[in-house]
Structure formats: structure tokens, C-alpha cells
Design an enzyme around this catalytic site. Structure first.
Site, PDB file in Angstrom:
ATOM      1  N   TYR A  71       0.873  -1.180   0.000  1.00  0.00           N
ATOM      2  CA  TYR A  71       0.000   0.000   0.000  1.00  0.00           C
ATOM      3  C   TYR A  71       0.906   1.224   0.000  1.00  0.00           C
ATOM      4  O   TYR A  71       1.366   1.686   1.058  1.00  0.00           O
ATOM      5  CB  TYR A  71      -0.922   0.018   1.222  1.00  0.00           C
ATOM      6  CG  TYR A  71      -1.911  -1.123   1.280  1.00  0.00           C
ATOM      7  CD1 TYR A  71      -2.252  -1.850   0.138  1.00  0.00           C
ATOM      8  CD2 TYR A  71      -2.524  -1.476   2.476  1.00  0.00           C
ATOM      9  CE1 TYR A  71      -3.154  -2.900   0.200  1.00  0.00           C
ATOM     10  CE2 TYR A  71      -3.430  -2.517   2.540  1.00  0.00           C
ATOM     11  CZ  TYR A  71      -3.732  -3.233   1.401  1.00  0.00           C
ATOM     12  OH  TYR A  71      -4.626  -4.265   1.460  1.00  0.00           O
ATOM     13  N   PHE A 222     -13.002  -4.310   1.090  1.00  0.00           N
ATOM     14  CA  PHE A 222     -14.013  -3.536   0.357  1.00  0.00           C
ATOM     15  C   PHE A 222     -15.377  -3.587   1.077  1.00  0.00           C
ATOM     16  O   PHE A 222     -16.417  -3.758   0.431  1.00  0.00           O
ATOM     17  CB  PHE A 222     -14.158  -4.022  -1.088  1.00  0.00           C
ATOM     18  CG  PHE A 222     -12.949  -3.864  -1.956  1.00  0.00           C
ATOM     19  CD1 PHE A 222     -12.063  -2.816  -1.757  1.00  0.00           C
ATOM     20  CD2 PHE A 222     -12.686  -4.753  -2.989  1.00  0.00           C
ATOM     21  CE1 PHE A 222     -10.927  -2.659  -2.568  1.00  0.00           C
ATOM     22  CE2 PHE A 222     -11.573  -4.610  -3.801  1.00  0.00           C
ATOM     23  CZ  PHE A 222     -10.692  -3.560  -3.594  1.00  0.00           C
ATOM     24  N   GLY A 226     -15.631  -0.289  -1.760  1.00  0.00           N
ATOM     25  CA  GLY A 226     -14.523   0.501  -2.281  1.00  0.00           C
ATOM     26  C   GLY A 226     -13.877  -0.097  -3.517  1.00  0.00           C
ATOM     27  O   GLY A 226     -13.132   0.576  -4.211  1.00  0.00           O
ATOM     28  N   PRO A 230     -19.852  -1.604  -6.308  1.00  0.00           N
ATOM     29  CA  PRO A 230     -20.318  -0.592  -5.355  1.00  0.00           C
ATOM     30  C   PRO A 230     -21.527  -1.049  -4.539  1.00  0.00           C
ATOM     31  O   PRO A 230     -22.264  -1.942  -4.940  1.00  0.00           O
ATOM     32  CB  PRO A 230     -20.707   0.591  -6.252  1.00  0.00           C
ATOM     33  CG  PRO A 230     -20.780   0.065  -7.630  1.00  0.00           C
ATOM     34  CD  PRO A 230     -20.050  -1.241  -7.695  1.00  0.00           C
ATOM     35  N   LEU A 231     -21.706  -0.404  -3.387  1.00  0.00           N
ATOM     36  CA  LEU A 231     -22.896  -0.656  -2.562  1.00  0.00           C
ATOM     37  C   LEU A 231     -24.136  -0.217  -3.328  1.00  0.00           C
ATOM     38  O   LEU A 231     -24.100   0.775  -4.047  1.00  0.00           O
ATOM     39  CB  LEU A 231     -22.827   0.184  -1.281  1.00  0.00           C
ATOM     40  CG  LEU A 231     -21.796  -0.154  -0.224  1.00  0.00           C
ATOM     41  CD1 LEU A 231     -21.870   0.886   0.893  1.00  0.00           C
ATOM     42  CD2 LEU A 231     -22.025  -1.543   0.331  1.00  0.00           C
TER      43      LEU A 231
HETATM   44  N1  LIG Z   1      -6.748  -8.527   0.954  1.00  0.00           N
HETATM   45  C1  LIG Z   1      -6.902  -7.779  -0.105  1.00  0.00           C
HETATM   46  O1  LIG Z   1      -6.670  -8.191  -1.225  1.00  0.00           O
HETATM   47  C2  LIG Z   1      -7.402  -6.377   0.059  1.00  0.00           C
HETATM   48  C3  LIG Z   1      -7.852  -5.663  -1.064  1.00  0.00           C
HETATM   49  C4  LIG Z   1      -8.333  -4.387  -0.862  1.00  0.00           C
HETATM   50  C5  LIG Z   1      -8.366  -3.827   0.407  1.00  0.00           C
HETATM   51  N2  LIG Z   1      -7.903  -4.540   1.466  1.00  0.00           N
HETATM   52  C6  LIG Z   1      -7.963  -3.998   2.842  1.00  0.00           C
HETATM   53  O2  LIG Z   1      -9.332  -3.723   3.125  1.00  0.00           O
HETATM   54  C7  LIG Z   1      -9.455  -2.363   3.588  1.00  0.00           C
HETATM   55  C8  LIG Z   1     -10.826  -1.850   3.228  1.00  0.00           C
HETATM   56  O3  LIG Z   1     -10.999  -1.776   1.832  1.00  0.00           O
HETATM   57  P1  LIG Z   1     -10.950  -0.379   1.064  1.00  0.00           P
HETATM   58  O4  LIG Z   1     -10.383   0.654   1.954  1.00  0.00           O
HETATM   59  O5  LIG Z   1     -10.279  -0.607  -0.213  1.00  0.00           O
HETATM   60  O6  LIG Z   1     -12.454  -0.105   0.664  1.00  0.00           O
HETATM   61  P2  LIG Z   1     -13.763   0.281   1.500  1.00  0.00           P
HETATM   62  O7  LIG Z   1     -13.488   0.339   2.946  1.00  0.00           O
HETATM   63  O8  LIG Z   1     -14.860  -0.567   0.995  1.00  0.00           O
HETATM   64  O9  LIG Z   1     -14.050   1.727   0.958  1.00  0.00           O
HETATM   65  C9  LIG Z   1     -13.119   2.760   1.014  1.00  0.00           C
HETATM   66  C10 LIG Z   1     -13.645   3.872   0.111  1.00  0.00           C
HETATM   67  O10 LIG Z   1     -14.860   4.393   0.657  1.00  0.00           O
HETATM   68  C11 LIG Z   1     -14.669   5.748   1.028  1.00  0.00           C
HETATM   69  N3  LIG Z   1     -15.269   5.896   2.361  1.00  0.00           N
HETATM   70  C12 LIG Z   1     -14.820   5.374   3.529  1.00  0.00           C
HETATM   71  N4  LIG Z   1     -15.664   5.686   4.527  1.00  0.00           N
HETATM   72  C13 LIG Z   1     -16.667   6.388   3.977  1.00  0.00           C
HETATM   73  C14 LIG Z   1     -17.843   6.988   4.499  1.00  0.00           C
HETATM   74  N5  LIG Z   1     -18.154   6.898   5.794  1.00  0.00           N
HETATM   75  N6  LIG Z   1     -18.657   7.660   3.645  1.00  0.00           N
HETATM   76  C15 LIG Z   1     -18.370   7.751   2.343  1.00  0.00           C
HETATM   77  N7  LIG Z   1     -17.266   7.193   1.770  1.00  0.00           N
HETATM   78  C16 LIG Z   1     -16.426   6.521   2.600  1.00  0.00           C
HETATM   79  C17 LIG Z   1     -13.199   6.003   1.011  1.00  0.00           C
HETATM   80  O11 LIG Z   1     -12.925   7.320   0.577  1.00  0.00           O
HETATM   81  P3  LIG Z   1     -12.214   8.376   1.570  1.00  0.00           P
HETATM   82  O12 LIG Z   1     -10.826   7.885   1.787  1.00  0.00           O
HETATM   83  O13 LIG Z   1     -12.270   9.649   0.819  1.00  0.00           O
HETATM   84  O14 LIG Z   1     -13.041   8.377   2.824  1.00  0.00           O
HETATM   85  C18 LIG Z   1     -12.703   5.011  -0.038  1.00  0.00           C
HETATM   86  O15 LIG Z   1     -12.870   5.550  -1.330  1.00  0.00           O
HETATM   87  C19 LIG Z   1      -8.272  -1.673   2.896  1.00  0.00           C
HETATM   88  O16 LIG Z   1      -8.006  -0.413   3.466  1.00  0.00           O
HETATM   89  C20 LIG Z   1      -7.189  -2.698   3.054  1.00  0.00           C
HETATM   90  O17 LIG Z   1      -6.642  -2.658   4.357  1.00  0.00           O
HETATM   91  C21 LIG Z   1      -7.449  -5.812   1.305  1.00  0.00           C
END
Ligand SMILES: NC(=O)c1ccc[n+]([C@@H]2O[C@H](COP(=O)([O-])OP(=O)(O)OC[C@H]3O[C@@H](n4cnc5c(N)ncnc54)[C@H](OP(=O)(O)O)[C@@H]3O)[C@@H](O)[C@H]2O)c1
Length: 295
Positions: A71, A222, A226, A230-231
Site C-alpha cells: 500500500y 471492500f 470501495g 459498489p454498494l
Molecule cells: N486482501 C486484499 O486483497 C485487500 C484488497 C483491498 C483492500 N484490502 C484492505 O481492506 C481495507 C478496506 O478496503 P478499502 O479501503 O479498499 O475499501 P472500503 O473500505 O470498501 O471503501 C473505502 C472507500 O470508501 C470511502 N469511504 C470510507 N468511509 C466512507 C464513508 N463513511 N462515507 C463515504 N465514503 C467513505 C473512502 O474514501 P475516503 O478515503 O475519501 O473516505 C474510499 O474511497 C483496505 O483499506 C485494506 O486494508 C485488502
């Protein structure tokens, strides 16, 4: 914990779960992927904002932080932000990381590491985080594709060896199907599974059911859509209105309600979104809410 402590540390309201049986965490955690950059191909974010978000997360009672060495964007490295923000680490903070992809020359995750490269990737995480051992390391399988189709045995055995050496406390697997989870378990206990999953993209419910049955942490990545899926916010709005909450909070509360082993790690680079997401841990969804979320 007193009521006062709960009010100042709202993550605790999401309940607790002991990863691997001995690492208790608040069920609502935090993912660092959005700290270096907000989108897949977006510009780097300000590292000071990331540090502020991490410190606030811990103030709010978050003690499960999910990260990875891959990351990073334009010199902003999530693991280094974690270290700068939080070291010396508070007691009880669980930092989970993952190895699997090797970084390409442009800094984006590339092909899967060969078994012989995994030790170096684990050591890289130790260095960046400033730790002498890692609490939880996932073998991240596959590319951006759906899980399945490849053996995890040889690579998971390498991580099991590093665990025996004391470099890792618990192992997990990420982006796996049920067969890959079973294959890994023959080699070493699996403390956590991290798969793409959210309230409207629950394709993986078989793996979740197995994790629930066996008391294995299921960490949905996700969780707010994210990724590429999408939701469906229209299906969340009624429950959001009933609770005076946002649709994102309902999406997280629905995950928490789905299984006691569910440990969401929503990612954000925004302090306001962080506060909102952690606040979801206190929402108690009713059967009417849950029914209104169904397809
Ligand atoms: N194992 C894997 O392969 C893998 C893959 C992907 C991710 N991950 C892990 O999973 C974690 C979560 O996934 P993710 O961060 O990619 O996606 P997520 O949590 O589903 O969504 C994050 C997205 O939503 C926005 N967001 C967050 N809170 C919000 C809210 N309250 N209202 C509106 N928008 C909001 C964020 O934008 P802003 O930043 O502008 O708030 C960002 O664009 C990652 O951070 C990572 O640690 C693991």
C-alpha cells in the site's frame, strides 16, 4: 471498561473478537490502503493526513489495523505511516499485514511472489513497521481475479516456517475459496480469512459460514464497496433513515450483524469518514432493517 471509556472509545461498542484465540480486538477495525492514495490510480495523499487518521482511529478504540507493504503511492508508504503515527505501539494494538504480490517497477502490486521471496517480504514488513514479530500475516492469493484455482500449499508452508521461527504470531489467507482455506489449514492453523465481501456482494457466504462455524476471523475487504462492486445505496436508505445513520454506517452494521467472527476494516483518508465508520459499531439493526437490506 467503564461507560466513560466506552463513550470516548466507541469502537468498543462493536464488540470484541480474539483473533487466533489470543489477540482480542474491537470488531470494527481500520484498513490503511486508502492512506497513500484514495483511488487505484489516484495521486498520493498527504502523509500528515494519514498520520492524523491513524492516531484518531486508535483514540476511538480501534485496535485492529490492516496494512501491507504494497500500500504505497509516490513515496507515501502505509506501513511507514503506521509506524510514524503509532510507534511505540500501545499495548493491545494488533497490526495485520499481508504478503503475496511483488511490487512492479511503478510501485503497483504485480505478479505473485515465488515461495523463496516470501521471507524477504515478511522482513520488509518487520522493517517498515519497526517490529520484531508480526501479529497476523495473510498470504494474499491471486491477482485482482476472484479466488480459486491455484494451490496455496507451498507458499503457506514457507509462512508456517517463519511462524515457527517466531517472526509471525498467526497466519491468515486472503482472497481464497473454501478449497484453498482447507488446503492451508492442513499446514498451519488459519486465524483469519480476508476476502472481498460487503452487504450486497456476499458471493463468498460459503467461506463466511465455514469461518463462523470454526470461530475463524472473517475480515471483509471492500466492506463499503470501495472496490469494483459498489454498494446498492437505495437498499440501505430505509434503515439509514430509521437509525438517523448514513448508508455506509448501515453497511458496516449489517456486516457486524451477519456473524460474530466478522471484523470489518473500512478504509478512509478522511477523519470525518473515520468517525462515522467507527460510530457504526453502536448501531443495533432490527430484523426489519435486515429484511429491508435483502435483495
Ligand atoms: N486482501 C486484499 O486483497 C485487500 C484488497 C483491498 C483492500 N484490502 C484492505 O481492506 C481495507 C478496506 O478496503 P478499502 O479501503 O479498499 O475499501 P472500503 O473500505 O470498501 O471503501 C473505502 C472507500 O470508501 C470511502 N469511504 C470510507 N468511509 C466512507 C464513508 N463513511 N462515507 C463515504 N465514503 C467513505 C473512502 O474514501 P475516503 O478515503 O475519501 O473516505 C474510499 O474511497 C483496505 O483499506 C485494506 O486494508 C485488502
Amino acid at each position: 471498561m467503564t461507560d466513560t471509556a466506552n463513550a470516548s472509545q466507541p469502537a468498543a461498542a462493536s464488540g470484541t473478537f480474539a483473533i487466533g484465540g489470543d489477540l482480542p480486538v474491537a470488531r470494527l477495525g481500520f484498513g490503511t490502503m486508502r492512506l497513500p492514495t484514495g483511488t487505484l490510480h489516484g495521486p498520493a495523499r498527504d502523509p500528515e493526513d494519514g498520520i492524523a487518521v491513524l492516531r484518531r482511529a486508535v483514540e476511538l478504540g480501534v485496535n485492529h489495523i490492516d496494512t501491507a507493504s504494497f500500500y504505497r503511492r509516490g513515496g507515501v508508504v502505509a506501513n511507514e505511516l503506521v509506524r510514524r503515527a503509532l510507534a511505540p505501539y500501545p499495548d493491545g494494538l494488533v497490526i495485520a499485514t499481508k504478503v503475496g504480490p511483488v511490487l512492479g517497477p511503478d510501485g503497483t502490486p504485480g505478479p505473485q511472489a515465488a515461495p523463496g521471496q516470501l521471507r524477504g517480504l515478511v522482513e520488509e514488513n518487520l522493517r517498515e513497521l519497526g517490529l520484531d514479530h508480526l501479529d497476523l500475516v495473510y498470504l494474499r492469493v491471486g491477482g485482482r481475479n476472484a479466488p480459486g484455482g491455484e494451490s496455496v500449499a507451498e507458499r503457506f508452508a514457507v509462512l508456517a516456517k517463519l511462524r515457527e521461527e517466531g517472526l509471525i504470531r498467526h497466519l491468515g489467507v486472503s482472497n481464497v475459496d473454501a478449497a484453498q482455506l482447507a488446503e492451508a489449514r492442513v499446514i498451519n492453523p488459519v486465524a483469519a480469512v480476508q476476502n472481498a465481501f460487503h452487504v450486497h456482494a456476499a458471493a463468498d457466504s460459503g467461506v463466511l459460514a465455514e469461518c463462523t462455524r470454526s470461530g475463524t476471523a472473517f475480515v471483509p475487504f471492500f466492506p463499503l464497496g470501495g472496490g469494483l462492486d459498489p454498494l446498492d445505496t437505495t437498499r440501505l436508505e430505509k434503515a439509514a433513515a430509521r437509525h438517523g445513520a448514513t448508508v455506509q454506517q448501515i453497511a458496516l452494521a449489517a456486516l457486524l450483524a451477519a456473524s460474530p467472527v466478522m471484523l470489518p476494516i473500512p478504509g478512509t483518508g478522511s477523519l470525518a469518514h473515520l468517525e462515522e465508520n467507527v460510530g457504526a459499531g453502536a448501531l443495533q439493526l432490527t430484523p426489519e432493517d435486515i429484511a429491508s437490506l435483502a435483495r
